[in-house]
Design a protein around this motif. Structure first.
Motif, PDB file in Angstrom:
ATOM      1  N   LEU A  19       0.857  -1.182   0.000  1.00 44.13           N
ATOM      2  CA  LEU A  19       0.000   0.000   0.000  1.00 44.13           C
ATOM      3  C   LEU A  19       0.890   1.228   0.000  1.00 44.13           C
ATOM      4  O   LEU A  19       1.724   1.401   0.889  1.00 44.13           O
ATOM      5  N   CYS A  20       0.736   2.077  -0.989  1.00 43.37           N
ATOM      6  CA  CYS A  20       1.516   3.314  -1.089  1.00 43.37           C
ATOM      7  C   CYS A  20       0.866   4.378  -0.204  1.00 43.37           C
ATOM      8  O   CYS A  20      -0.295   4.738  -0.408  1.00 43.37           O
ATOM      9  N   THR A  21       1.599   4.886   0.784  1.00 47.78           N
ATOM     10  CA  THR A  21       1.053   5.858   1.728  1.00 47.78           C
ATOM     11  C   THR A  21       1.711   7.227   1.561  1.00 47.78           C
ATOM     12  O   THR A  21       2.785   7.349   0.953  1.00 47.78           O
ATOM     13  N   PHE A  22       1.087   8.253   2.155  1.00 43.45           N
ATOM     14  CA  PHE A  22       1.689   9.587   2.150  1.00 43.45           C
ATOM     15  C   PHE A  22       3.063   9.561   2.816  1.00 43.45           C
ATOM     16  O   PHE A  22       4.011  10.183   2.341  1.00 43.45           O
ATOM     17  N   ASP A  23       3.171   8.825   3.907  1.00 43.37           N
ATOM     18  CA  ASP A  23       4.449   8.776   4.615  1.00 43.37           C
ATOM     19  C   ASP A  23       5.533   8.117   3.777  1.00 43.37           C
ATOM     20  O   ASP A  23       6.704   8.501   3.851  1.00 43.37           O
ATOM     21  N   ASP A  24       5.176   7.112   2.987  1.00 48.16           N
ATOM     22  CA  ASP A  24       6.160   6.501   2.078  1.00 48.16           C
ATOM     23  C   ASP A  24       6.788   7.559   1.173  1.00 48.16           C
ATOM     24  O   ASP A  24       8.005   7.567   0.947  1.00 48.16           O
ATOM     25  N   LEU A  25       5.949   8.432   0.644  1.00 47.23           N
ATOM     26  CA  LEU A  25       6.441   9.437  -0.303  1.00 47.23           C
ATOM     27  C   LEU A  25       7.319  10.467   0.397  1.00 47.23           C
ATOM     28  O   LEU A  25       8.311  10.930  -0.164  1.00 47.23           O
ATOM     29  N   LEU A  26       6.964  10.823   1.634  1.00 46.91           N
ATOM     30  CA  LEU A  26       7.793  11.764   2.379  1.00 46.91           C
ATOM     31  C   LEU A  26       9.137  11.142   2.742  1.00 46.91           C
ATOM     32  O   LEU A  26      10.184  11.801   2.661  1.00 46.91           O
ATOM     33  N   ILE A  27       9.133   9.876   3.146  1.00 48.72           N
ATOM     34  CA  ILE A  27      10.386   9.190   3.462  1.00 48.72           C
ATOM     35  C   ILE A  27      11.257   9.084   2.209  1.00 48.72           C
ATOM     36  O   ILE A  27      12.467   9.330   2.249  1.00 48.72           O
ATOM     37  N   PHE A  28      10.652   8.731   1.087  1.00 52.65           N
ATOM     38  CA  PHE A  28      11.409   8.609  -0.157  1.00 52.65           C
ATOM     39  C   PHE A  28      12.022   9.953  -0.557  1.00 52.65           C
ATOM     40  O   PHE A  28      13.161  10.019  -1.022  1.00 52.65           O
ATOM     41  N   ALA A  29      11.253  11.036  -0.360  1.00 48.82           N
ATOM     42  CA  ALA A  29      11.771  12.367  -0.684  1.00 48.82           C
ATOM     43  C   ALA A  29      12.989  12.700   0.164  1.00 48.82           C
ATOM     44  O   ALA A  29      13.982  13.254  -0.322  1.00 48.82           O
ATOM     45  N   ASN A  30      12.944  12.346   1.449  1.00 47.36           N
ATOM     46  CA  ASN A  30      14.072  12.620   2.337  1.00 47.36           C
ATOM     47  C   ASN A  30      15.273  11.758   2.007  1.00 47.36           C
ATOM     48  O   ASN A  30      16.411  12.231   2.002  1.00 47.36           O
ATOM     49  N   VAL A  31      15.058  10.488   1.720  1.00 45.78           N
ATOM     50  CA  VAL A  31      16.166   9.574   1.450  1.00 45.78           C
ATOM     51  C   VAL A  31      16.802   9.864   0.101  1.00 45.78           C
ATOM     52  O   VAL A  31      18.028   9.873  -0.045  1.00 45.78           O
ATOM     53  N   SER A  32      15.967  10.115  -0.914  1.00 49.14           N
ATOM     54  CA  SER A  32      16.488  10.312  -2.273  1.00 49.14           C
ATOM     55  C   SER A  32      16.976  11.737  -2.514  1.00 49.14           C
ATOM     56  O   SER A  32      17.800  11.975  -3.389  1.00 49.14           O
ATOM     57  N   GLY A  33      16.446  12.687  -1.743  1.00 48.64           N
ATOM     58  CA  GLY A  33      16.759  14.093  -2.002  1.00 48.64           C
ATOM     59  C   GLY A  33      15.891  14.710  -3.082  1.00 48.64           C
ATOM     60  O   GLY A  33      16.071  15.872  -3.441  1.00 48.64           O
ATOM     61  N   ASN A  34      14.929  13.951  -3.606  1.00 47.85           N
ATOM     62  CA  ASN A  34      14.020  14.456  -4.642  1.00 47.85           C
ATOM     63  C   ASN A  34      12.825  15.125  -3.974  1.00 47.85           C
ATOM     64  O   ASN A  34      11.917  14.442  -3.491  1.00 47.85           O
ATOM     65  N   HIS A  35      12.830  16.451  -3.939  1.00 47.48           N
ATOM     66  CA  HIS A  35      11.769  17.199  -3.266  1.00 47.48           C
ATOM     67  C   HIS A  35      10.779  17.812  -4.252  1.00 47.48           C
ATOM     68  O   HIS A  35      10.158  18.840  -3.956  1.00 47.48           O
ATOM     69  N   ASN A  36      10.641  17.215  -5.406  1.00 41.64           N
ATOM     70  CA  ASN A  36       9.677  17.659  -6.410  1.00 41.64           C
ATOM     71  C   ASN A  36       8.290  17.756  -5.766  1.00 41.64           C
ATOM     72  O   ASN A  36       7.776  16.766  -5.224  1.00 41.64           O
ATOM     73  N   PRO A  37       7.658  18.952  -5.795  1.00 39.11           N
ATOM     74  CA  PRO A  37       6.352  19.098  -5.128  1.00 39.11           C
ATOM     75  C   PRO A  37       5.258  18.219  -5.720  1.00 39.11           C
ATOM     76  O   PRO A  37       4.216  18.051  -5.093  1.00 39.11           O
ATOM     77  N   MET A  38       5.487  17.645  -6.898  1.00 37.76           N
ATOM     78  CA  MET A  38       4.511  16.690  -7.431  1.00 37.76           C
ATOM     79  C   MET A  38       4.384  15.461  -6.534  1.00 37.76           C
ATOM     80  O   MET A  38       3.380  14.755  -6.564  1.00 37.76           O
ATOM     81  N   HIS A  39       5.420  15.205  -5.720  1.00 39.54           N
ATOM     82  CA  HIS A  39       5.456  13.975  -4.939  1.00 39.54           C
ATOM     83  C   HIS A  39       5.271  14.200  -3.441  1.00 39.54           C
ATOM     84  O   HIS A  39       5.302  13.239  -2.676  1.00 39.54           O
ATOM     85  N   ILE A  40       5.111  15.453  -3.018  1.00 38.65           N
ATOM     86  CA  ILE A  40       5.095  15.755  -1.591  1.00 38.65           C
ATOM     87  C   ILE A  40       3.779  16.416  -1.215  1.00 38.65           C
ATOM     88  O   ILE A  40       3.295  17.304  -1.910  1.00 38.65           O
ATOM     89  N   VAL A  41       3.215  16.009  -0.100  1.00 36.13           N
ATOM     90  CA  VAL A  41       1.965  16.590   0.382  1.00 36.13           C
ATOM     91  C   VAL A  41       2.243  17.951   0.967  1.00 36.13           C
ATOM     92  O   VAL A  41       2.964  18.087   1.946  1.00 36.13           O
ATOM     93  N   ASP A  42       1.681  18.994   0.387  1.00 35.91           N
ATOM     94  CA  ASP A  42       1.811  20.350   0.918  1.00 35.91           C
ATOM     95  C   ASP A  42       0.612  21.148   0.427  1.00 35.91           C
ATOM     96  O   ASP A  42       0.621  21.679  -0.678  1.00 35.91           O
ATOM     97  N   PRO A  43      -0.456  21.238   1.247  1.00 37.41           N
ATOM     98  CA  PRO A  43      -1.677  21.912   0.800  1.00 37.41           C
ATOM     99  C   PRO A  43      -1.453  23.356   0.373  1.00 37.41           C
ATOM    100  O   PRO A  43      -2.221  23.896  -0.415  1.00 37.41           O
TER     101      PRO A  43
END
Length: 462
Positions: A22-46
């Motif tokens: 199951l792909c969760t919001f937290d998975d995407l935030l962890i991946f962004a931190n680990v990979s360094g890819n902070h593309n806003p397409m992938h990060i929850v930010d209202p």
């Protein structure tokens, strides 16, 4: 789980394996931190440029294939040589994904295995990714137990985000900001105004406030400033604005807390409402599924039973104001049984019984409870408290005294990385006591709690 790999010699063309995730919001935030890819397409930010439902990064999808290769087929000892990826659709947080591999060829000379790979969205069986992997398959047989990895907590303050969204849907709360003569004090009030949480009236030395705003590049256009250099007089003026109905709340700036509270608690010209003024921390603790309220950690040093009644009732009303209804209130002691030699356990038992008899209303109140069995269901069940309405699931923690409450709040802040908003309850209007250590999130959340509490005071439970 017991796992066993498949060696190169054991693998046959046509062998396959799969895993669901199951792909969760937290998975995407962890991946962004680990990979360094902070593309806003992938990060929850209202409030940011990204979508409300973030797209899972393509390389995150690809990594799901490596999980099958490394865990099952071929399993432990597998090393990548090459991976081709072809993406035909997108996945989003909330999607259940199925990753599958199938052996298509073997190269004896190189000891490599070729596998067809794919990831599908389970809900509609749509292919997200197809590709091909070439791996070095293990030659040695390995069998092992899959031990749990250390857990990860995402330091994301989702509860405060929700509170601020609730408050932003309300009209801005007219707020008397007393002595905003310091960078964070002024900046926090102006930021809350920009977010539509408050409509500030600044009370203090006009020259200092304007100089501070100019130095920080802040715009004071349209904001009322009442020139009052004396701190005690500024506090009384702020209280007067609330009494006159020109403000719906009081916010501490760069002055001593006791100066502000002395004006608020004045018997003739203050904001008394029949109860003791008590402080309530509203805390957003990473990993906790709900906000956690801690009281009293800032005003009442050694509260007696009568004061604790007000502490509990005020906390219940703040909890209900922010949407926890009915709240579960744990009255803390060092033990969960009544001990006549331990005054905190006696007070806790009496407060619990007062709630049973309707002397405290609006929530479930239970005590004495120790910290562990108040917040952890496993600890509660171990102590035989599994059937309790409160034990193991407390949303409000009532400390026996200010020392204990302050320690709880600061431990959560500095060890568990919680954010802490705060409001003084028991007055005719909410009072925000900011600290110099508060960051922007804490200041905004405090204003949000004040706005929601003001609505509660104005309309009660309606």
């Amino acid at each position: 789980m017991h796992l066993e790999n498949r060696t190169f010699d054991e693998l046959q063309v046509g062998d396959s394996a799969e895993l669901k995730r199951l792909c969760t919001f937290d998975d995407l935030l962890i991946f962004a931190n680990v990979s360094g890819n902070h593309n806003p397409m992938h990060i929850v930010d209202p409030d940011g440029p990204g979508p409300r439902e973030p797209v899972a990064p393509s390389m995150f999808i690809g990594s799901l294939v490596s999980a099958v290769l490394g865990n099952i087929l071929p399993g432990a000892g597998t090393l990548y040589r090459r991976q081709l990826l072809d993406f035909s659709d997108r996945a989003h947080a909330g999607d259940e994904l199925l990753s599958r591999v199938r052996v298509t060829g073997k190269n004896e000379a190189e000891g490599t295995v070729t596998l067809a790979t794919e990831v599908r969205r389970v809900a509609d069986d749509v292919v997200i990714m197809r590709g091909e992997a070439v791996v070095e398959a293990p030659r040695e047989k390995l069998s092992y137990d899959d031990e749990d990895l250390p857990g990860l907590l995402v330091q994301r303050h989702r509860h405060f985000e929700a509170l601020m969204q609730l408050a932003e849907d309300l009209p801005p709360l007219p707020m008397a900001v007393v002595v905003p003569e310091e960078e964070k004090a002024l900046g926090g009030a102006l930021l809350a105004a920009q977010r539509g949480l408050i409509e500030p009236v600044l009370i203090g030395a006009r020259a200092k406030i304007e100089a501070l705003a100019e130095a920080g590049g802040c715009d004071l256009s349209g904001i009322e400033i009442l020139d009052e250099p004396d701190h005690a007089a500024a506090a009384r003026r702020g209280v007067a604005l609330v009494r006159e109905g020109r403000a719906g709340g009081l916010m501490k700036g760069h002055l001593h807390t006791d100066v502000l509270l002395r004006a608020a608690m004045d018997r003739d010209r203050g904001l008394r409402a029949g109860r003791r003024l008590t402080h309530v921390f509203v805390m957003d603790v990473p990993g906790l599924s709900h906000p956690l309220l801690v009281t009293d950690a800032a005003i009442n040093i050694s509260p007696d039973l009568s004061c604790k009644m007000d502490i509990v009732q005020n906390a219940i009303e703040v909890a209900r104001a922010i949407g926890i209804d009915p709240p579960r209130v744990a009255v803390l002691s060092s033990v969960e049984t009544v001990n006549p030699a331990l005054p905190s356990s006696l007070d806790a038992a009496l407060l619990s019984k007062m709630a049973d008899r309707g002397q405290i209303t609006g929530g479930y109140v239970e005590g004495p409870l120790a910290m562990d069995n108040a917040v952890d269901m496993g600890a509660a069940r171990t102590k035989g408290l599994g059937e309790s309405q409160v034990a193991g699931r407390a949303e409000v923690l009532v400390a026996p005294n200010l020392d204990a409450g302050n320690m709880i709040a600061k431990q959560l802040t500095f060890i568990a990385h919680a954010e802490a908003a705060g409001v003084v309850a028991g007055a005719t209007a909410p009072i925000v006591l900011t600290s110099r250590a508060d960051d922007e999130t804490a200041r905004l959340a405090s204003c949000a709690v004040a706005a929601l509490h003001h609505r509660w005071l104005e309309g009660g439970s309606d």
